[in-house]
Design a protein around this motif. Structure first.
Motif, mmCIF file in Angstrom:
data_model
loop_
_atom_site.group_PDB
_atom_site.id
_atom_site.type_symbol
_atom_site.label_atom_id
_atom_site.label_comp_id
_atom_site.label_asym_id
_atom_site.label_seq_id
_atom_site.Cartn_x
_atom_site.Cartn_y
_atom_site.Cartn_z
ATOM 1 N N UNK A 82 0.828 -1.211 0.000
ATOM 2 C CA UNK A 82 0.000 0.000 0.000
ATOM 3 C C UNK A 82 0.859 1.257 0.000
ATOM 4 N N UNK A 83 1.945 1.234 0.773
ATOM 5 C CA UNK A 83 2.872 2.369 0.754
ATOM 6 C C UNK A 83 3.528 2.512 -0.613
ATOM 7 N N UNK A 84 3.914 1.381 -1.206
ATOM 8 C CA UNK A 84 4.533 1.435 -2.533
ATOM 9 C C UNK A 84 3.570 1.951 -3.588
ATOM 10 N N UNK A 85 2.309 1.598 -3.479
ATOM 11 C CA UNK A 85 1.315 2.120 -4.419
ATOM 12 C C UNK A 85 1.290 3.645 -4.356
ATOM 13 N N UNK A 86 1.261 4.199 -3.158
ATOM 14 C CA UNK A 86 1.246 5.657 -3.015
ATOM 15 C C UNK A 86 2.515 6.280 -3.593
ATOM 16 N N UNK A 87 3.630 5.583 -3.471
ATOM 17 C CA UNK A 87 4.912 6.103 -3.947
ATOM 18 C C UNK A 87 5.029 6.055 -5.466
ATOM 19 N N UNK A 88 4.544 4.986 -6.089
ATOM 20 C CA UNK A 88 4.814 4.810 -7.524
ATOM 21 C C UNK A 88 3.673 5.199 -8.448
ATOM 22 N N UNK A 89 2.490 5.439 -7.928
ATOM 23 C CA UNK A 89 1.343 5.674 -8.821
ATOM 24 C C UNK A 89 1.523 6.882 -9.736
ATOM 25 N N UNK A 90 2.341 7.832 -9.356
ATOM 26 C CA UNK A 90 2.529 9.021 -10.183
ATOM 27 C C UNK A 90 3.500 8.814 -11.345
#
Length: 134
Positions: A82-90
């Protein structure tokens, strides 16, 4: 040592600088460049090699085609999907599936790299899945 050990996965691309930069961002690791046509992202458990189409001349005509994968998923075990999703989604050009808990106990994020290769970031969340990777 086993007779066979997977140590590297190589992706062939027509835009090596773009793809290496993408994998440096998602893995938070710095690539080691051997030549302008070949780089590696090295971890404790494997190496992700990225080669330009020019490297194919060593293997023969028609041996591989960039941006044509429809059967392999590149999977990364991560601490918190979930943290990685927030980091890479952009900087990911296509999210296929936002973080979702799968029936086998992993929380999984599916996205594509700039060449269309499917990537799975996953975190074990069930006890059985956690034990598998303990």
């Amino acid at each position: 040592m086993n007779k066979t050990n997977l140590v590297s996965l190589r992706i062939i691309t027509s835009d090596i600088k773009r793809l290496v930069k993408f994998y440096e961002q998602v893995t938070e690791a710095t690539a080691k460049w051997s030549t302008d046509d070949f780089a590696e992202i090295i971890s404790n458990s494997f190496t992700l090699a990225i080669g330009s189409t020019r490297t194919l001349t060593f293997f023969g005509e028609g041996i591989a085609e960039p941006a044509a994968n429809k059967s392999v998923i590149i999977e990364f075990l991560v601490e918190n999907v979930d943290d990685d999703y927030e980091r890479i989604k952009d900087f990911t050009h296509e999210i296929v599936q936002k973080p979702t808990t799968m029936p086998w106990g992993n929380r999984s994020l599916l996205f594509r790299d700039p060449d269309g290769n499917l990537i799975n970031f996953f975190t074990p969340v069930s006890e059985q899945a956690k034990n598998k990777f303990a």
